[in-house]
Enzyme design. Structure first.
Site, PDB file in Angstrom:
ATOM      1  CE  LYS A 100       4.608 -11.069  -1.986  1.00 45.92           C
ATOM      2  NZ  LYS A 100       5.376 -12.200  -1.443  1.00 45.92           N
ATOM      3  CB  CYS A 143       0.302 -10.398   3.181  1.00 49.83           C
ATOM      4  SG  CYS A 143      -0.523  -8.927   2.525  1.00 49.83           S
TER       5      CYS A 143
END
Length: 424
Positions: free
Chosen positions: A343, A171
């Site tokens: 996010k 990530c």
């Protein structure tokens, strides 16, 4: 800074949930709207987590031919489309560019996962056969097995004959791919690099993997508010897809052609915690070290940040780890520096999100607006910083920090700074 080759951003291309292109992405960021929803790509009823951030993507509308659409995995399609948008945004003339001085650096965590899963279902007759029948294999199957082909496709499209590579560090891939490009320019290996990351992770297998470790949220009854970074009610991240690509140039190269400049990649660093494959140490030492190293490269003092774009995944341990890292790296200035997690609006697109977050930093500098942390209504006493809840905030941003954490223990940080005297 004299004598050192400097890296600037001259073009941006973004595909993200809730919008098509960079302009739509930024509109979503500043509105505080969310684009997470129940999974539409397949029937998610059998899964614990049934929500995602999906990109409504029409390959033909973006100029991809029938052959390209048939041949390329969805992640490769995202990369090509965003690279082309970044090229158009930059005004770079490929006919005038030196191919040998042009590079590509593309990040991805799981590569061509969509096509690999589809091909397995065909070859195994939907999993009925243990021994698969190679006669049904796509002629492009090898490309799907090799994530390097994503960078190759971008390289061919952009006529890049310099360093072309793929970065896969989970990530943090999106930050690390841009960081790698920055290093290529700094060391003199390239003058122009198409850099960024892509991910098409909304597949049954990927969803099942995160279900198994309970990393994703089970808040299926309220998909629009399922991503809740730093909120006391957070219970996991929302898986997503997307891409962002940049045209990065050596500063003098950009100036000679009169390019407009979003900002400078002033510092970059990464670390590995050597602690746990998926777990995080609570005090955030390794992330704090990456932040410190990136700020040192950019010669940024503890009180010199105007905005921090957090990893902010919405898992309980990540948000505590990250809050601890900011305090460790910045001391008392952590409490006065705005922090937010995008996010909360578009979900976590694994390897791509780091590049999408770099785009958010560059656009925050460009427009003087800090994106909010949506869905942050109930304060967690242990997450006690200024997380810009719910509503975007107008503020001059000269220097922004973006950070990421990845499975495997990866911790990355990047400083994006307004170039003095540069206007767009």
């Amino acid at each position: 800074m004299s004598g050192r080759r400097r890296t600037v951003i001259t073009g941006i291309g973004v595909l993200a949930p809730g919008g098509d292109g960079t302009e739509a992405f930024w509109d979503l960021m500043t509105s505080g709207r969310t684009a997470t929803r129940r999974i539409a790509a397949f029937d998610p009823s059998e899964f614990r987590s049934q929500v995602a951030g999906e990109v409504d993507f029409d390959a033909a509308a973006h100029g991809l031919s029938h052959r390209e659409t048939r041949r390329l995995d969805r992640a490769s399609q995202f990369a090509l489309v965003t690279a082309r948008e970044a090229l158009a945004d930059s005004g770079l003339d490929l006919d005038a560019a030196d191919p040998a001085r042009t590079g590509v650096s593309v990040g991805t965590a799981i590569g061509a996962a969509t096509s690999l899963e589809r091909e397995y279902l065909v070859l195994s007759d939907t999993g009925r056969n243990w021994l698969v029948d190679h006669a049904y294999a796509s002629p492009h199957l090898f490309d799907y097995f090799t994530p390097a082909t994503i960078a190759t496709e971008v390289g061919w499209d952009m006529r890049a004959e310099g360093p072309v590579n793929t970065v896969s560090t989970g990530c943090t891939s999106g930050i690390d791919a841009v960081g790698n490009a920055h290093q290529l320019i700094s060391e003199g290996s390239a003058d122009v690099v198409f850099a960024g990351a892509t991910e098409a992770a909304i597949t049954p297998l990927a969803v099942a993997c995160f279900d198994a470790i309970k990393a994703t949220t089970p808040r299926n009854d309220d998909a629009a508010t399922a991503a809740r970074p730093f909120d006391a009610t957070r219970n996991g991240f929302v898986i997503a897809e997307g891409a962002a690509m940049f045209v990065l140039e050596e500063l003098e190269h950009a100036r000679r052609r009169g390019a407009k400049i979003y900002g400078e990649i002033a510092g970059y660093a990464n670390r590995c915690n050597g602690y746990h494959m998926t777990g995080l140490s609570p005090k955030g030492r390794e992330m704090a070290e990456a932040i410190g190293a990136a700020m040192d490269e950019g010669r940024v003092e503890r009180d010199g940040l105007d905005y921090i774009n957090a990893h902010g995944s919405g898992t309980r341990q990540n948000d505590l780890h990250e809050t601890g890292a900011f305090k460790r790296a910045l001391g008392e200035h952590a409490y006065t520096t705005p922090v937010s997690s995008i996010k909360s609006m578009i979900g976590h697109s694994l390897g791509a999100i780091g590049s999408i977050e770099i785009a958010a930093c560059a656009l925050a500098i460009e427009h003087g607006v800090i994106p909010p942390t949506a869905n942050l209504h109930e304060k967690d006493p242990e997450c006690d910083l200024d997380y810009v809840p719910v509503t975007a905030r107008e503020a001059r941003v000269d220097t922004a920090l973006t950070v990421g954490s990845g499975f495997g223990g990866f911790q990355s940080a990047m400083v994006v700074r307004r170039l003095q005297g540069a206007t767009r």
